[in-house]
Design a protein around this motif. Structure first.
Motif, PDB file in Angstrom:
ATOM      1  N   GLN A  24       5.818  88.797  50.257  1.00  0.00           N
ATOM      2  CA  GLN A  24       5.783  87.497  50.875  1.00  0.00           C
ATOM      3  C   GLN A  24       4.610  86.780  50.473  1.00  0.00           C
ATOM      4  O   GLN A  24       4.582  85.594  50.214  1.00  0.00           O
ATOM      5  CB  GLN A  24       5.946  87.620  52.328  1.00  0.00           C
ATOM      6  N   GLY A  25       3.417  87.420  50.282  1.00  0.00           N
ATOM      7  CA  GLY A  25       2.290  86.862  49.747  1.00  0.00           C
ATOM      8  C   GLY A  25       2.425  86.247  48.451  1.00  0.00           C
ATOM      9  O   GLY A  25       1.895  85.335  48.171  1.00  0.00           O
ATOM     10  N   LEU A  26       2.989  87.174  47.495  1.00  0.00           N
ATOM     11  CA  LEU A  26       3.062  86.779  45.990  1.00  0.00           C
ATOM     12  C   LEU A  26       3.998  85.574  46.096  1.00  0.00           C
ATOM     13  O   LEU A  26       3.698  84.465  45.378  1.00  0.00           O
ATOM     14  CB  LEU A  26       3.699  87.939  45.317  1.00  0.00           C
ATOM     15  N   LEU A  27       5.022  85.367  46.828  1.00  0.00           N
ATOM     16  CA  LEU A  27       6.094  84.231  46.875  1.00  0.00           C
ATOM     17  C   LEU A  27       4.985  83.231  47.165  1.00  0.00           C
ATOM     18  O   LEU A  27       5.184  81.808  46.880  1.00  0.00           O
ATOM     19  CB  LEU A  27       7.116  84.503  47.689  1.00  0.00           C
ATOM     20  N   SER A  28       4.279  83.276  48.297  1.00  0.00           N
ATOM     21  CA  SER A  28       3.688  82.080  49.035  1.00  0.00           C
ATOM     22  C   SER A  28       2.420  81.634  47.772  1.00  0.00           C
ATOM     23  O   SER A  28       2.489  80.428  47.714  1.00  0.00           O
ATOM     24  CB  SER A  28       2.795  82.663  50.170  1.00  0.00           C
ATOM     25  N   ILE A  29       1.894  82.572  47.173  1.00  0.00           N
ATOM     26  CA  ILE A  29       0.961  82.080  46.187  1.00  0.00           C
ATOM     27  C   ILE A  29       1.637  81.344  45.006  1.00  0.00           C
ATOM     28  O   ILE A  29       1.280  80.331  44.590  1.00  0.00           O
ATOM     29  CB  ILE A  29      -0.001  83.604  45.628  1.00  0.00           C
ATOM     30  N   LEU A  30       2.751  81.805  44.684  1.00  0.00           N
ATOM     31  CA  LEU A  30       3.422  81.272  43.472  1.00  0.00           C
ATOM     32  C   LEU A  30       3.784  79.676  43.734  1.00  0.00           C
ATOM     33  O   LEU A  30       3.786  78.822  43.133  1.00  0.00           O
ATOM     34  CB  LEU A  30       4.661  82.139  43.051  1.00  0.00           C
ATOM     35  N   THR A  31       4.346  79.707  45.210  1.00  0.00           N
ATOM     36  CA  THR A  31       4.883  78.228  45.576  1.00  0.00           C
ATOM     37  C   THR A  31       3.769  77.532  45.719  1.00  0.00           C
ATOM     38  O   THR A  31       3.970  76.334  45.244  1.00  0.00           O
ATOM     39  CB  THR A  31       5.545  78.641  46.973  1.00  0.00           C
ATOM     40  N   VAL A 145      14.772  88.364  50.944  1.00  0.00           N
ATOM     41  CA  VAL A 145      14.141  87.751  50.089  1.00  0.00           C
ATOM     42  C   VAL A 145      14.342  86.208  50.068  1.00  0.00           C
ATOM     43  O   VAL A 145      13.506  85.143  49.963  1.00  0.00           O
ATOM     44  CB  VAL A 145      14.418  87.885  48.799  1.00  0.00           C
ATOM     45  N   PHE A 146      15.602  85.528  50.705  1.00  0.00           N
ATOM     46  CA  PHE A 146      15.897  84.362  50.802  1.00  0.00           C
ATOM     47  C   PHE A 146      15.091  83.912  51.932  1.00  0.00           C
ATOM     48  O   PHE A 146      14.559  82.777  51.805  1.00  0.00           O
ATOM     49  CB  PHE A 146      17.672  84.022  51.166  1.00  0.00           C
ATOM     50  N   LYS A 147      15.071  84.411  53.008  1.00  0.00           N
ATOM     51  CA  LYS A 147      14.157  84.294  54.317  1.00  0.00           C
ATOM     52  C   LYS A 147      12.613  84.089  53.831  1.00  0.00           C
ATOM     53  O   LYS A 147      12.101  83.113  54.311  1.00  0.00           O
ATOM     54  CB  LYS A 147      14.310  84.896  55.237  1.00  0.00           C
ATOM     55  N   MET A 148      12.015  84.973  53.006  1.00  0.00           N
ATOM     56  CA  MET A 148      10.865  84.989  52.473  1.00  0.00           C
ATOM     57  C   MET A 148      10.521  83.720  51.659  1.00  0.00           C
ATOM     58  O   MET A 148       9.536  83.102  51.752  1.00  0.00           O
ATOM     59  CB  MET A 148      10.596  86.189  51.547  1.00  0.00           C
ATOM     60  N   MET A 149      11.458  83.491  50.506  1.00  0.00           N
ATOM     61  CA  MET A 149      11.092  82.236  49.759  1.00  0.00           C
ATOM     62  C   MET A 149      11.276  80.905  50.850  1.00  0.00           C
ATOM     63  O   MET A 149      10.443  80.153  50.481  1.00  0.00           O
ATOM     64  CB  MET A 149      12.437  82.122  48.899  1.00  0.00           C
ATOM     65  N   LYS A 151      10.367  80.755  53.758  1.00  0.00           N
ATOM     66  CA  LYS A 151       9.011  80.829  54.461  1.00  0.00           C
ATOM     67  C   LYS A 151       7.946  80.308  53.379  1.00  0.00           C
ATOM     68  O   LYS A 151       6.882  79.439  53.885  1.00  0.00           O
ATOM     69  CB  LYS A 151       8.712  82.197  54.694  1.00  0.00           C
ATOM     70  N   ALA A 152       8.009  80.729  52.314  1.00  0.00           N
ATOM     71  CA  ALA A 152       7.134  80.253  51.118  1.00  0.00           C
ATOM     72  C   ALA A 152       7.323  78.724  50.764  1.00  0.00           C
ATOM     73  O   ALA A 152       6.254  78.002  50.883  1.00  0.00           O
ATOM     74  CB  ALA A 152       7.113  81.044  50.223  1.00  0.00           C
ATOM     75  N   LEU A 153       8.412  78.018  50.729  1.00  0.00           N
ATOM     76  CA  LEU A 153       8.607  76.884  50.392  1.00  0.00           C
ATOM     77  C   LEU A 153       8.149  75.984  51.639  1.00  0.00           C
ATOM     78  O   LEU A 153       7.537  74.924  51.417  1.00  0.00           O
ATOM     79  CB  LEU A 153      10.123  76.631  50.117  1.00  0.00           C
ATOM     80  N   LEU A 154       8.285  76.564  52.668  1.00  0.00           N
ATOM     81  CA  LEU A 154       7.981  75.675  54.024  1.00  0.00           C
ATOM     82  C   LEU A 154       6.542  75.690  54.406  1.00  0.00           C
ATOM     83  O   LEU A 154       6.073  74.774  55.259  1.00  0.00           O
ATOM     84  CB  LEU A 154       8.864  76.061  55.149  1.00  0.00           C
ATOM     85  N   LYS A 155       5.820  76.900  54.052  1.00  0.00           N
ATOM     86  CA  LYS A 155       4.862  77.183  54.840  1.00  0.00           C
ATOM     87  C   LYS A 155       3.785  77.529  53.455  1.00  0.00           C
ATOM     88  O   LYS A 155       3.387  78.673  53.368  1.00  0.00           O
ATOM     89  CB  LYS A 155       4.441  78.200  55.855  1.00  0.00           C
ATOM     90  N   PRO A 156       3.481  76.880  52.411  1.00  0.00           N
ATOM     91  CA  PRO A 156       2.850  77.292  51.167  1.00  0.00           C
ATOM     92  C   PRO A 156       1.493  77.713  51.616  1.00  0.00           C
ATOM     93  O   PRO A 156       0.636  78.284  50.717  1.00  0.00           O
ATOM     94  CB  PRO A 156       2.863  76.062  50.478  1.00  0.00           C
ATOM     95  N   TRP A 157       0.466  77.196  52.835  1.00  0.00           N
ATOM     96  CA  TRP A 157      -0.614  77.373  53.082  1.00  0.00           C
ATOM     97  C   TRP A 157      -0.900  78.716  53.470  1.00  0.00           C
ATOM     98  O   TRP A 157      -1.955  79.324  53.399  1.00  0.00           O
ATOM     99  CB  TRP A 157      -1.284  76.364  54.219  1.00  0.00           C
ATOM    100  N   LYS A 158       0.219  79.499  53.729  1.00  0.00           N
ATOM    101  CA  LYS A 158       0.087  80.943  54.139  1.00  0.00           C
ATOM    102  C   LYS A 158      -0.251  81.708  52.774  1.00  0.00           C
ATOM    103  O   LYS A 158      -0.742  82.689  52.708  1.00  0.00           O
ATOM    104  CB  LYS A 158       1.641  81.701  54.439  1.00  0.00           C
TER     105      LYS A 158
END
Length: 172
Positions: A24-31, A145-149, A151-158
């Motif tokens: 999840q952290g990796l997806l957030s960083i990439l987003t 993973v869809f849910k994780m993505m 979350k990353a798309l909607l909350k990139p500040w994470k």
């Protein structure tokens, strides 16, 4: 992603919960990186594209903008391709990439005659979204993973929390 991949494998072997947290952290960083790149392109492309290639390329700026909206999906798909390997679900890659290719061909046939290069850019954006994001709804194994993505798309500040967590681990 390539550097982090061996660590992801070890984490997955140790703990599924920890793996999901780190992924999840990796997806957030990439987003977040994709969004920052998008902002840079939106600000600089109208200035530099005509400056570098000439004023006749000014009409390409909106097409570039549409193409660049694909970046979050492309960045996250790169991480997801590692998830597919770790989870030994490689057949999903062929299914999702096939969906993306079919979507792109169909939309190009429909959109290019009416919208030209803008239609091609829109078809590309939608096909990346389908292959790298929406296709994850198809399988129960990929819905997390869809849910994780999402979350990353909607909350990139994470991503800032994920970066801080990585710094703490390196310091320890």
């Amino acid at each position: 992603v390539t550097t982090f991949f061996p660590r992801l494998i070890k984490i997955r072997q140790a703990s599924e919960d920890m793996f999901n947290e780190r992924f999840q952290g990796l997806l957030s960083i990439l987003t977040l990186l994709a969004y920052c790149t998008l902002i840079g392109i939106f600000l600089l492309a109208p200035i530099f594209l005509p400056m570098i290639f000439g004023a006749q390329y000014t009409p390409a700026v909106p097409v570039l903008f549409i193409h660049m909206l694909s970046m979050p999906f492309i960045f996250m798909r790169y991480a997801f391709s590692r998830w597919i390997l770790i989870e030994r679900f490689t057949k999903f890659s062929m299914i999702s990439q096939g969906l993306g290719a079919a979507t792109n061909v169909i939309l190009n046939v429909l959109l290019i005659p009416h919208y030209g290069m803008m239609g091609a850019a829109i078809a590309t954006l939608i096909s990346y979204c389908c292959a790298g994001y929406l296709a994850l709804l198809w399988s129960a194994r990929t819905r997390l993973v869809f849910k994780m993505m999402t979350k990353a798309l909607l909350k990139p500040w994470k991503a800032f929390a994920a970066i801080q967590s990585l710094r703490k681990r390196k310091a320890a």
